[in-house]
Design an enzyme around this catalytic site. Sequence first.
Site, PDB file in Angstrom:
ATOM      1  N   GLU A  29     -32.169  62.119 -57.685  1.00 61.59           N
ATOM      2  CA  GLU A  29     -30.742  61.850 -57.846  1.00 61.59           C
ATOM      3  C   GLU A  29     -29.899  63.021 -57.352  1.00 61.59           C
ATOM      4  O   GLU A  29     -30.043  64.146 -57.849  1.00 61.59           O
ATOM      5  CB  GLU A  29     -30.437  61.570 -59.324  1.00 61.59           C
ATOM      6  CG  GLU A  29     -31.155  60.337 -59.862  1.00 61.59           C
ATOM      7  CD  GLU A  29     -31.150  60.295 -61.380  1.00 61.59           C
ATOM      8  OE1 GLU A  29     -30.357  61.009 -62.003  1.00 61.59           O
ATOM      9  OE2 GLU A  29     -31.965  59.526 -61.937  1.00 61.59           O
ATOM     10  N   GLU A  60     -35.256  56.895 -62.998  1.00 61.40           N
ATOM     11  CA  GLU A  60     -36.354  57.861 -63.012  1.00 61.40           C
ATOM     12  C   GLU A  60     -37.713  57.187 -62.872  1.00 61.40           C
ATOM     13  O   GLU A  60     -38.631  57.727 -62.229  1.00 61.40           O
ATOM     14  CB  GLU A  60     -36.304  58.700 -64.283  1.00 61.40           C
ATOM     15  CG  GLU A  60     -35.176  59.715 -64.332  1.00 61.40           C
ATOM     16  CD  GLU A  60     -33.812  59.095 -64.620  1.00 61.40           C
ATOM     17  OE1 GLU A  60     -32.779  59.745 -64.339  1.00 61.40           O
ATOM     18  OE2 GLU A  60     -33.787  57.946 -65.119  1.00 61.40           O
ATOM     19  N   ALA A  84     -34.634  67.493 -67.650  1.00 57.74           N
ATOM     20  CA  ALA A  84     -35.875  67.088 -68.323  1.00 57.74           C
ATOM     21  C   ALA A  84     -35.619  65.999 -69.357  1.00 57.74           C
ATOM     22  O   ALA A  84     -36.492  65.167 -69.622  1.00 57.74           O
ATOM     23  CB  ALA A  84     -36.529  68.301 -68.985  1.00 57.74           C
ATOM     24  N   HIS A 129     -29.057  67.131 -72.390  1.00 56.89           N
ATOM     25  CA  HIS A 129     -29.192  67.988 -71.217  1.00 56.89           C
ATOM     26  C   HIS A 129     -29.863  69.321 -71.575  1.00 56.89           C
ATOM     27  O   HIS A 129     -29.752  70.285 -70.819  1.00 56.89           O
ATOM     28  CB  HIS A 129     -27.823  68.284 -70.591  1.00 56.89           C
ATOM     29  CG  HIS A 129     -27.086  67.082 -70.127  1.00 56.89           C
ATOM     30  ND1 HIS A 129     -26.384  66.259 -70.972  1.00 56.89           N
ATOM     31  CD2 HIS A 129     -26.959  66.536 -68.890  1.00 56.89           C
ATOM     32  CE1 HIS A 129     -25.834  65.273 -70.284  1.00 56.89           C
ATOM     33  NE2 HIS A 129     -26.163  65.417 -69.016  1.00 56.89           N
TER      34      HIS A 129
END
Length: 337
Positions: A29, A60, A84, A129
């Site tokens: 992305e 993803e 992650a 995040h």
Amino acid sequence: MARMSMIEALHSAMDKKLSDDASVLVFGEDVGFFGGVFRCTAGLQEKFGEERVFDTPINESAIVGLAVGMAAQGMRPCVEVQFADYVYPAYDQITQEAARLRHRSNEQFTCPIVVRMPTGGGIFGGQTHSQSPEALFTHVAGLKVVIPSTPYDAKGLLIASIEDPDPVIFLEPKRIYNGPFYGDHSGKSVPWSQHESSEVPEGHYTVPLGKAVVRQPGNDITILAYGTMVYVAEAAAKQAGVDAEIIELRTLLPLDLDTIRHSVEKTGRCIVVHEATRTSGFGAELIAEVQEACFWHLKAPIRRVAGWDAPYPHAQEWDYFPGPERIAAALKLAMEE
């Protein structure tokens, strides 16, 4: 040699492999036109074209699934999951497909993919995040799990990961993308220009997967750390006035137990530090390994300093992190026992 931040070192690694190997692809992305949310891939699409470096939809599972299919046909995808925290939709593809492809095909196929992910907190990104999910991948046979802490290691480990025949989860501590944060409330940092690990060769080199390094030699106690926590451990040992030997793991899976064992047998004491949640974190595995290998050399219980057992606290981010004060207290306690 050139002075680089970790971002620049990662960029250099991908640039080099894209130049040297036509089977290497970079996608994810915003990694193409925009150059990645942290700019790790800036300029690579312009240099290598949209067929080698390209953007994907926000999916993803599709990103990793596409990489697995490409790898089975001889390509070497290096894909980026933007944070992650976003990897969970792709967990099935990583654990059920990528990790098992070599074995379920009786080695007719391999899966040489790298899944890059910025990990950990330090940017006030909130719950979605800032997570540190490394333990979810160290439980999966067939994967390798890598976490660098210096620009030199970041480039060498990423090149080694891209060249590896099996899938590698490559976790990048975003808190040290541009320099090593010690992690106190003042946000004090040391510029890379003052840090020897910022010296990075511009050409091809590798750092071997599965090999830890003695980041700071010592005789009183062993600290096992990785990623950002290496720098926090350095500051804590200085604050506590303890002659600590700091072992940076660099690769969590496979684990370099020989280096760990040699250190703990020498010092007789050990603490484990990681940013992730304490319960069932990778520290528990480290403690079990040290206990089994070094029991008769231990002078005190093995201790761990980690994040809270709580959803990631945005407003209390710096209290959540194991800081120098918490680690220094654990060091002093271990030395008194």
